[in-house]
Motif scaffolding. Structure first.
Motif, PDB file in Angstrom:
ATOM      1  N   SER A 110       0.809  -1.216   0.000  1.00  0.00           N
ATOM      2  CA  SER A 110       0.000   0.000   0.000  1.00  0.00           C
ATOM      3  C   SER A 110       0.849   1.276   0.000  1.00  0.00           C
ATOM      4  O   SER A 110       0.310   2.380   0.062  1.00  0.00           O
ATOM      5  CB  SER A 110      -0.935   0.008   1.214  1.00  0.00           C
ATOM      6  N   ILE A 111       2.170   1.132  -0.077  1.00  0.00           N
ATOM      7  CA  ILE A 111       3.052   2.308  -0.086  1.00  0.00           C
ATOM      8  C   ILE A 111       2.817   3.142  -1.352  1.00  0.00           C
ATOM      9  O   ILE A 111       2.734   2.606  -2.454  1.00  0.00           O
ATOM     10  CB  ILE A 111       4.535   1.887  -0.003  1.00  0.00           C
ATOM     11  N   ASP A 112       2.651   4.428  -1.166  1.00  0.00           N
ATOM     12  CA  ASP A 112       2.534   5.369  -2.286  1.00  0.00           C
ATOM     13  C   ASP A 112       3.942   5.850  -2.612  1.00  0.00           C
ATOM     14  O   ASP A 112       4.502   6.703  -1.916  1.00  0.00           O
ATOM     15  CB  ASP A 112       1.632   6.542  -1.908  1.00  0.00           C
ATOM     16  N   TRP A 113       4.526   5.323  -3.680  1.00  0.00           N
ATOM     17  CA  TRP A 113       5.939   5.583  -3.964  1.00  0.00           C
ATOM     18  C   TRP A 113       6.171   7.016  -4.432  1.00  0.00           C
ATOM     19  O   TRP A 113       7.232   7.586  -4.178  1.00  0.00           O
ATOM     20  CB  TRP A 113       6.448   4.590  -5.013  1.00  0.00           C
ATOM     21  N   ASN A 114       5.205   7.626  -5.065  1.00  0.00           N
ATOM     22  CA  ASN A 114       5.359   9.022  -5.497  1.00  0.00           C
ATOM     23  C   ASN A 114       5.458   9.963  -4.302  1.00  0.00           C
ATOM     24  O   ASN A 114       6.345  10.831  -4.235  1.00  0.00           O
ATOM     25  CB  ASN A 114       4.171   9.440  -6.384  1.00  0.00           C
ATOM     26  N   VAL A 115       4.550   9.802  -3.330  1.00  0.00           N
ATOM     27  CA  VAL A 115       4.583  10.639  -2.126  1.00  0.00           C
ATOM     28  C   VAL A 115       5.817  10.320  -1.290  1.00  0.00           C
ATOM     29  O   VAL A 115       6.462  11.214  -0.722  1.00  0.00           O
ATOM     30  CB  VAL A 115       3.293  10.444  -1.304  1.00  0.00           C
TER      31      VAL A 115
END
Length: 287
Positions: free
Chosen positions: A54-59
């Protein structure tokens, strides 16, 4: 139909179908369709135990520390009623016309959706889309839909399920719960159904008259085709004629069955002289 008579009919069908949706279908509708989707809620900092998927890599890249996407259950749904208003819906040899049963079922489903605070929309179709009412909430909106179901007079008489499904795909971009109510006396809609079913949760409710299953032996009978305005005499005493009639009926039913099964859509059969409550309840429970 004058305004007073129309309001009386709307009130009558509201009382009958509201009772069904309150005491029978409300809970079944809720348990069948609620909580079927997840929508994005927010982004927050990663905490121990969070799923790394669920990690948001962009943020994460922007702030140089891990953030995760948070999702929540989607509580609001959209119910689309697709109703066949072609000439064949005005056929009935027993208690009532197919059109009346279709209207009752559609109204019951609409009130069930209203109980769950969902939006309800309507598509009336013949061999083209005759009327489109965009999804909205509220009792007054549902009553408008019922009024249209009761009094709408279509411009065309023939049927095109294919065109109505293509319209649905074009106009509804977000996922909806779709109930298509028709006698499904049509073909060539398999491909359009598969495309629509990729985005929407579709159920076909096939309403039919007992005489459509098997032609009774009544001697020479005059037939009038509601969709083509064709009048012809048929010798119903001829066994070959009755057999052809039965084969043609089975081919239409088989097409409906295969098309909805191959697209992953649900299907319900209900005869116009039988109680549709049992079929709908069994369908909801089975899901």
């Amino acid at each position: 139909m004058d305004t007073k008579e129309l309001l009386k009919k709307v009130r009558k069908i509201e009382i009958k179908t509201r009772r069904l949706s309150d005491h029978i279908f409300g809970g079944e509708y809720h348990s069948t369709f609620k909580g079927r989707g997840m929508i994005f809620s927010e982004v927050r900092k990663y905490q121990f135990g969070d799923d790394v998927r669920s990690i948001d890599w962009n943020v994460t890249a922007r702030y140089n520390e891990p953030f995760v996407k948070v999702f929540e259950e989607e509580r609001e749904l959209t119910l689309m009623l697709m109703v066949d208003v072609s000439g064949s819906s005005k056929f009935g040899t027993k208690k009532t016309f197919k059109k009346n049963i279709i209207t009752e079922i559609a109204a019951t489903l609409a009130f069930s959706a209203t109980q769950n605070n969902d939006k309800i929309g309507l598509i009336l179709f013949s061999n083209s889309v005759e009327l489109y009412i965009p999804p909205k909430k509220g009792r007054s909106h549902v009553l408008r839909i019922i009024r249209e179901l009761l009094e709408f007079e279509p411009q065309e008489k023939q049927t095109s399920i294919k065109d109505s499904l293509e319209f649905l795909t074009g106009v509804m971009k977000k996922k909806a719960i779709v109930f298509m109510l028709s006698d499904f006396i049509d073909n060539d809609y398999n491909h359009s159904l598969k495309i629509a079913a990729k985005r929407h949760d579709i159920t076909g409710i096939r309403v039919f008259d007992p005489t459509e299953e098997e032609l009774p032996n009544l001697g020479m009978v005059q037939f009038f085709d509601q969709e083509t305005n064709e009048v012809l005499w048929v010798n119903t005493s001829a066994k070959q004629t009755r057999n052809r009639y039965k084969i043609n009926y089975r081919e239409q039913v088989d097409y409906f069955e295969k098309a909805f099964k191959s697209s992953g859509s649900g299907k319900i059969h209900t005869r116009s002289d039988q109680n549709y409550v049992t079929q709908l309840l069994n369908y909801f429970k089975a899901r």
